[in-house]
Design an enzyme around this catalytic site. Structure first.
Site, PDB file in Angstrom:
ATOM      1  N   CYS A 113       0.805  -1.230   0.000  1.00  0.00           N
ATOM      2  CA  CYS A 113       0.000   0.000   0.000  1.00  0.00           C
ATOM      3  C   CYS A 113       0.831   1.271   0.000  1.00  0.00           C
ATOM      4  CB  CYS A 113      -0.943   0.001   1.200  1.00  0.00           C
ATOM      5  SG  CYS A 113      -1.996  -1.467   1.289  1.00  0.00           S
ATOM      6  N   HIS A 241      -2.990   6.934   2.070  1.00  0.00           N
ATOM      7  CA  HIS A 241      -3.427   5.655   1.516  1.00  0.00           C
ATOM      8  C   HIS A 241      -4.888   5.451   1.876  1.00  0.00           C
ATOM      9  CE1 HIS A 241      -4.124   1.543   0.675  1.00  0.00           C
ATOM     10  NE2 HIS A 241      -4.028   1.140   1.930  1.00  0.00           N
ATOM     11  N   ASN A 271     -10.226  -0.091  -0.926  1.00  0.00           N
ATOM     12  CA  ASN A 271      -8.771  -0.127  -0.751  1.00  0.00           C
ATOM     13  C   ASN A 271      -8.152  -0.728  -2.011  1.00  0.00           C
ATOM     14  OD1 ASN A 271      -6.102  -0.750  -0.103  1.00  0.00           O
ATOM     15  ND2 ASN A 271      -6.579  -1.400   1.974  1.00  0.00           N
TER      16      ASN A 271
END
Length: 315
Positions: A113, A241, A271
């Site tokens: 990520c 993020h 995500n």
């Protein structure tokens, strides 16, 4: 050595949209449960015939077009991804082939990520050192391909997509277009976010990640601002993020970015791992929500537990 800047951005998401109501028909969950815990309403899902390099190439092509460049102008391709199936050719090489590039250097970075902010720093360093002149930096992941769709704690989180940036020299700028990176990791907590096994499956220890992110990240993010010579109050935008709205909002508040636009693309995209920061940033720029030249904090965190952040000037 010279300064660098992001000249243009681009993003891409697959057409298929998976809603919370769709997921409620698959596992024991509900729209209310998902929205209240992670803030996600929808996510995009790539099909079996849409590999990671295809998502990446679409985003890269849009960034090149926005920058007014051709694929032949690029001499380095960096792709941040943790979901590519094959080891060779790597994703960057396949993107270069899809875009009919000349002979760029091609590298993949797997920092999960935090991949895009690591790749952006690598591009900045390469241009400053003179080993590259124009770099295509892409974050792309197909998280739905490594998800256990019977695990309601993880399957509600993920989405697919790609975001890209064109990085080039900017020697005449008064303010650095890409500020110094602050990066690191917490090796003893590397197990908290995992993509393991054969076939690989995404898993995480959600509460551990939440506690770490909401307590440890804000002071690190403030140090990123210090390195760039910017106060949190001066930030035009904060793009963290896009992991979970319950992480994004308190972290942004603790950073002290009281005048900044806060990216909340996780609500619509889920995500998307390495794609989340460039995709969210590209959308904010497309919508005109950040003034050109405005300072923007980018901060990636996640697997390994790795983190990397820098302040950039909005293209």
């Amino acid at each position: 050595m010279t300064g660098t800047r992001i000249a243009a951005l681009g993003h891409y998401q697959p057409a298929k949209v998976l809603t919370n109501h769709d997921l409620a028909a698959m596992v024991d969950t509900s729209d209310t449960w998902i929205s209240s815990r992670v803030g996600i309403r929808t996510r995009h899902m790539a099909g079996p015939d849409e590999p990671v390099d295809e998502l990446a190439a679409h985003a890269g092509a849009k960034a090149l077009a926005s920058a007014g460049l051709t694929p032949a102008d690029i001499d380095l391709v960096l792709v941040a991804t943790s979901t590519a199936i094959d080891r060779s050719p790597n994703t960057a090489a396949r993107v270069a082939a899809r875009l009919s590039m000349g002979s760029p250097a091609v590298m993949d970075l797997n920092v999960v990520c935090a991949g895009f902010t690591h790749a952006l720093a690598t591009a900045d360093h390469a241009v400053r050192a003179g080993s590259a002149s124009r770099v295509l930096v892409i974050g792309a992941d197909k998280m739905t391909a490594i998800t256990d769709w019977t695990d309601r704690s993880t399957c509600v989180l993920v989405g697919d997509g790609a975001g890209a940036a064109v990085v080039m020299a900017d020697g005449a700028a008064e303010e650095p277009g890409i500020g110094p990176v602050l990066w690191g990791s917490v090796p003893e907590m590397g197990h908290a976010v995992r993509i393991e096994g054969s076939p690989p499956v995404f898993a995480q220890e959600g509460q551990s990640v939440y506690r770490w992110a909401t307590t440890q990240l804000p002071p690190i993010a403030r140090r990123v601002c210090e390195r760039a010579g910017v106060t949190p109050e001066e930030l035009a935008a904060v793009v963290l993020h896009q992991a979970n709205l319950r992480i994004i909002e308190p972290v942004a508040q603790k950073i002290g970015a009281i005048n900044a636009v806060i990216a909340r693309d996780v609500v619509d995209s889920g995500n998307t791992s390495a794609a989340s920061i460039p995709m969210a940033l590209s959308k904010l720029v497309d919508r005109g929500e950040i003034p050109s030249g405005g300072p923007v904090l980018l901060f990636g965190f996640g697997g390994n537990l790795s983190y990397a952040g820098q302040v950039i000037r909005c293209p």
